[in-house]
Design a protein around this motif. Structure first.
Motif, short mmCIF file in Angstrom:
data_model
loop_
_atom_site.label_atom_id
_atom_site.label_comp_id
_atom_site.label_asym_id
_atom_site.label_seq_id
_atom_site.Cartn_x
_atom_site.Cartn_y
_atom_site.Cartn_z
N HIS A 12 0.83 -1.20 0.00
CA HIS A 12 0.00 0.00 0.00
C HIS A 12 0.87 1.26 0.00
N MET A 13 0.23 2.41 -0.10
CA MET A 13 0.97 3.67 -0.17
C MET A 13 0.57 4.59 0.98
N THR A 14 0.67 4.06 2.21
CA THR A 14 0.48 4.89 3.39
C THR A 14 1.85 5.39 3.85
N GLY A 15 1.95 5.91 5.07
CA GLY A 15 3.13 6.66 5.50
C GLY A 15 4.48 6.01 5.24
N ALA A 16 4.77 4.87 5.92
CA ALA A 16 6.09 4.26 5.82
C ALA A 16 6.34 3.71 4.41
N GLU A 17 5.30 3.16 3.79
CA GLU A 17 5.46 2.64 2.42
C GLU A 17 5.73 3.77 1.43
N ARG A 18 5.07 4.91 1.67
CA ARG A 18 5.27 6.07 0.78
C ARG A 18 6.71 6.57 0.89
N MET A 19 7.27 6.57 2.10
CA MET A 19 8.65 7.02 2.25
C MET A 19 9.62 6.03 1.61
N LEU A 20 9.33 4.73 1.70
CA LEU A 20 10.20 3.75 1.05
C LEU A 20 10.18 3.95 -0.47
N THR A 21 9.00 4.21 -1.01
CA THR A 21 8.89 4.47 -2.45
C THR A 21 9.63 5.75 -2.83
N ASN A 22 9.49 6.79 -2.01
CA ASN A 22 10.22 8.03 -2.26
C ASN A 22 11.73 7.81 -2.26
N LEU A 23 12.20 6.96 -1.34
CA LEU A 23 13.64 6.65 -1.30
C LEU A 23 14.06 5.90 -2.55
N ALA A 24 13.24 4.96 -3.01
CA ALA A 24 13.56 4.23 -4.24
C ALA A 24 13.70 5.19 -5.41
N ILE A 25 12.84 6.20 -5.46
CA ILE A 25 12.91 7.20 -6.54
C ILE A 25 14.22 7.99 -6.46
N LEU A 26 14.61 8.40 -5.25
CA LEU A 26 15.87 9.13 -5.09
C LEU A 26 17.07 8.27 -5.49
N LEU A 27 17.06 7.00 -5.07
CA LEU A 27 18.16 6.10 -5.41
C LEU A 27 18.25 5.87 -6.92
N LYS A 28 17.09 5.80 -7.58
CA LYS A 28 17.06 5.61 -9.04
C LYS A 28 17.73 6.79 -9.75
#
Length: 589
Positions: A12-28
Motif C-alpha cells: 500500500h501507499m500509506t506513510g512508511a510505504e510512501r517514504m520507502l517508495t520516495n527513497l527508491a525514486i531518489l536512489l534511481k
C-alpha cells in the motif's frame, strides 16, 4: 553500482510505504545505486504503479505475517511459518543480486531473516515507536521480536532525534542515525483557501488526540467563531469520536470525511492543519502542509518539536490541552499578519531541513558504509537464529499445544526476556484486562508478590509506565524483596516522557532466585508532580505488570527446550514460571 533491495512490509501507499517508495525514486536518480523493491502481495496495493512511473524494478515476495499482532501462545506456530518464508526472501535477494538491503519498519521478521540467510547487511528503517497500547499482540512478544530485528541490523535509521533516542536505549551497541523524512510537495496556485476551515489528516486512534481537536471545536463554537473542522481519517476510534461530536453538539462543525488521496488539495484549501497527537515520532503531515503554505498547529510531542519552531514556522501547544488548541486556532484565523508569517516560516523550514537532497546525501553515506561490511553477522546474531529454530522444533513436536510458548529475547550480554507470568498471561487473554494501576505518585509503594518455581539468574525487569500528558520527568525506584529482605534496587530516571513508555530497571549485579523463593517487586515514584501509573493485567482477584524479566541464558535448572547438548553455551532458557501468590495488589508504607 550497488544493487539496493528495499524490502516493503506491505503493497500500500500509506506513510512508511510512501517514504520507502520516495527513497527508491531518489536512489534511481543517483548514479551509484540501482533500487529493486521487494513487495508482498503487490496486486493488493498501488505501490507498483508508482514504481513503474519512475522505471523502478520490483520483485514479488511471499506475504508477511506481522509479529506485532501475535499472542504469546502463537509464537511457536508463527516461527514455524516464518522461517520457510525467510528462506524465500533470501532466494529473492540472491536472484536480484542485491549488495545491500533496507528493511522497512519494525513489524515483521521475513526481510531481516532473509538478509541473514543471504549474508547480506541491512539497514533497518524504523519510522516510529509502537507502544504496547498501539499493538494488538502481546507486548512481550512484540518487544522480543523488535530486538531480534534491531540486533541483526548493521545500521538503524529513524525519522527523528526523539525516535533515535528511544532505539538507542534499546540497543546501545548499535549505530542509530536520524534521517528526517522529506517532501517535494509544492503549492498549486489554482487551489483557493477557504476561511475558518481547519483540517486534520490522521488515523482515528487514541494517541492521535482527535478527541482534543473535537473539544477545541466545541470551545470555538461556544465563543461564536464560525469554524469548520474536516477530519480526513479512519480508524478504530471512529465510533467513539462520532459519539463525542454529538455529545458536544458540534455535528455541524466537525465533518468525518474518511481517507483522501489528493492531500495537497486538502492542505491548500484550509486555514491551518491541526496535529493534536499525544505520540508522534515524526509528522509527515506537518512538513507536507508547511511546504504548500498551510500553517500547522500541533502538540509539542515527539518529532513535531523538531519540525516546528513555535511562533515562527508553526504553533505548538501542550498535548491534551483543548483550551490552548482552541486559542491557537482562533489566533491563526484572526491574525492575518501571524498567518502570513507562519506560511513563510513553514516553507523556509521545510526547504532548509526536510528536502530530498539532504536525505539522499545522508542515505548515501549510510549505504556506502555498510556496503564495505563483509561479515555482517557475529556469533551473537547467529545465536538469535538458533533460538528461532528451537522454537520451530517445539512447534513441530506439538509441545506448544499444552505448554505456554516461551517468549525469548537475547541481548548483548547473554540475557533473555520472558513474560512476567506465562500461566497468568494465558488467563489474561480470556478473563483479565489491561488496566492502569493506582497513581504511584500518591502512595509509598506499589507491590506485586510472586513465588518462584525455578532457579534463575535475574538481572532486571522491563515494565510499561503510563504518564499524565505533558509530564516533565520522573524517577522510579524498583526494589526486589526476597524472602523478606531487600535483595536488589534500581533507579530508573526518565527525562523525556511519552504518554506510555517501556522502562528497563537493571540490578547492579545478578540476583540469584531459587525455587520456592518468595519474591516481591515494588515500585515507588520520586520527583513526579503529575500522575504515574503502571500498566498491569487485572481480573479483580490478582494483578501483575505488563512486562518482562531479564534473566541469564542457560542458568535455569530445568532442561532446555532444544536438542543441543546440555553443556552447549547456546542453551535456550526454559519458560520461567512464576505464579501470583497474593490476590490483588498489596500496598504498604
Amino acid at each position: 553500482m550497488l544493487n539496493v533491495a528495499l524490502i516493503s512490509h506491505s503493497p500500500h501507499m500509506t506513510g512508511a510505504e510512501r517514504m520507502l517508495t520516495n527513497l527508491a525514486i531518489l536512489l534511481k536518480q543517483h548514479v551509484d545505486y540501482e533500487p529493486i523493491v521487494l513487495i508482498p502481495n503487490p496486486s493488493h496495493g498501488k505501490m507498483t504503479e508508482v514504481l513503474a512511473q519512475h522505471g523502478i524494478m520490483w520483485c514479488e515476495v511471499p506475504s508477511m505475517k506481522w509479529y506485532i499482532a501475535q499472542q504469546a501462545h502463537d509464537v511457536p506456530a508463527y516461527v514455524s511459518q516464518l522461517l520457510p518464508r525467510a528462506e524465500e526472501y533470501a532466494e529473492a535477494l540472491r536472484l536480484i543480486q542485491a549488495d545491500i538491503a533496507i528493511v522497512n519498519t519494525l513489524t515483521n521478521l521475513e526481510g531481516a531473516l532473509g538478509c541473514f540467510e543471504a549474508n547480506l547487511p541491512y539497514v533497518l528503517w524504523a519510522h516510529g515507536v509502537i507502544d504496547s497500547s498501539m499493538s494488538a499482540g502481546t507486548p512481550a512478544v512484540r518487544a522480543s521480536f523488535d530486538k531480534v530485528a534491531l540486533n541483526l541490523a548493521s545500521h538503524i535509521v529513524t525519522c527523528s532525534e526523539w525516535t533515535s533516542a528511544f532505539f538507542q536505549d534499546l540497543v546501545p551497541h548499535k549505530p542509530v542515525q536520524t534521517i528526517h523524512n522529506w517532501t517535494d510537495m509544492r503549492a498549486d496556485g489554482e487551489v483557493q483557501r477557504r476561511p475558518a476551515t481547519f483540517c486534520a489528516l490522521s488515523t482515528l486512534e487514541p494517541h492521535k488526540g482527535i478527541d482534543i481537536l473535537i473539544e477545541a471545536a466545541a470551545i470555538l463554537k461556544e465563543q461564536g467563531l464560525p469554524v469548520k473542522v474536516e477530519l480526513y481519517a479512519a480508524g478504530h476510534s471512529e465510533k467513539q469520536l462520532r459519539g463525542l461530536t454529538s455529545q458536544l453538539g458540534v455535528d455541524d462543525v466537525v465533518e468525518f470525511r474518511g481517507r483522501v488521496s489528493d492531500v495537497q488539495r486538502v492542505y491548500q484549501s484550509c486555514t491551518a492543519t491541526i496535529m493534536p497527537s499525544f505520540v508522534e515520532p515524526f509528522g509527515m503531515v506537518a512538513i507536507e502542509s508547511m511546504s504548500v503554505g498551510t500553517p500547522v498547529i500541533a502538540s509539542a510531542a515527539g518529532g513535531l518539536t523538531e519540525i516546528i519552531e513555535d511562533g515562527i514556522s508553526g504553533i505548538l501547544v501542550p498535548p491534551g490541552d483543548a483550551v490552548a488548541l482552541a486559542g491557537a486556532m482562533r489566533k491563526v484565523f484572526e491574525d492575518e499578519v501571524l498567518h502570513k508569517k507562519l506560511v513563510s516560516g513553514g516553507k523556509q523550514r521545510v526547504s532548509t531541513f526536510f528536502a530530498a537532497s539532504r536525505a539522499i546525501d545522508d542515505f548515501s553515506q549510510v549505504l556506502g558504509k555498510i556496503s564495505k561490511i563483509t561479515s555482517p553477522y557475529r556469533d551473537e546474531a547467529r545465536f538469535l537464529i538458533d533460538l528461532l529454530y528451537l522454537l520451530k522444533s517445539k512447534a513441530s513436536s506439538g509441545v506448544h499445544a499444552t505448554t505456554p510458548a516461551p517468549t525469548v529475547l537475547l541481548i548483548e550480554n547473554q540475557m533473555a526476556y520472558v513474560p512476567f507470568s506465562p500461566i497468568a498471561e494465558q488467563k489474561a487473554h480470556s478473563r483479565a484486562v489491561a488496566k492502569q494501576s493506582e497513581d504511584l505518585s500518591s502512595i509509598p509503594f506499589h507491590w506485586y508478590s510472586f513465588v518462584s518455581q525455578a532457579n534463575v539468574g535475574w538481572y532486571g525487569v522491563e515494565f510499561s509506565a503510563i504518564y499524565e500528558p505533558f509530564a516533565q520527568g520522573a524517577e522510579i525506584l524498583v526494589e526486589v524483596v526476597k524472602n523478606g529482605g531487600i535483595a536488589a534496587q534500581a533507579l530508573v530516571t526518565i527525562e523525556s516522557i511519552r504518554p506510555q513508555t517501556t522502562c528497563a530497571a537493571r540490578w547492579p549485579a545478578r540476583l540469584d532466585i531459587r525455587e520456592n523463593d518468595k519474591v516481591d517487586i515494588r515500585f515507588s515514584c520520586r520527583n513526579m508532580i503529575k500522575s504515574l501509573r503502571l500498566l498491569e493485567w487485572n481480573d479483580g482477584n490478582f494483578a501483575y505488570p505488563v512486562g518482562s524479566l531479564m534473566i541469564e541464558n542457560g542458568y535455569l535448572s530445568e532442561a532446555p527446550l532444544s536438542p543441543l547438548p546440555r553443556n552447549d553455551s547456546r542453551r535456550l532458557p526454559s519458560h520461567l514460571r512464576i505464579l501470583k501468590r497474593l490476590g490483588g495488589v498489596v500496598r504498604t508504607s
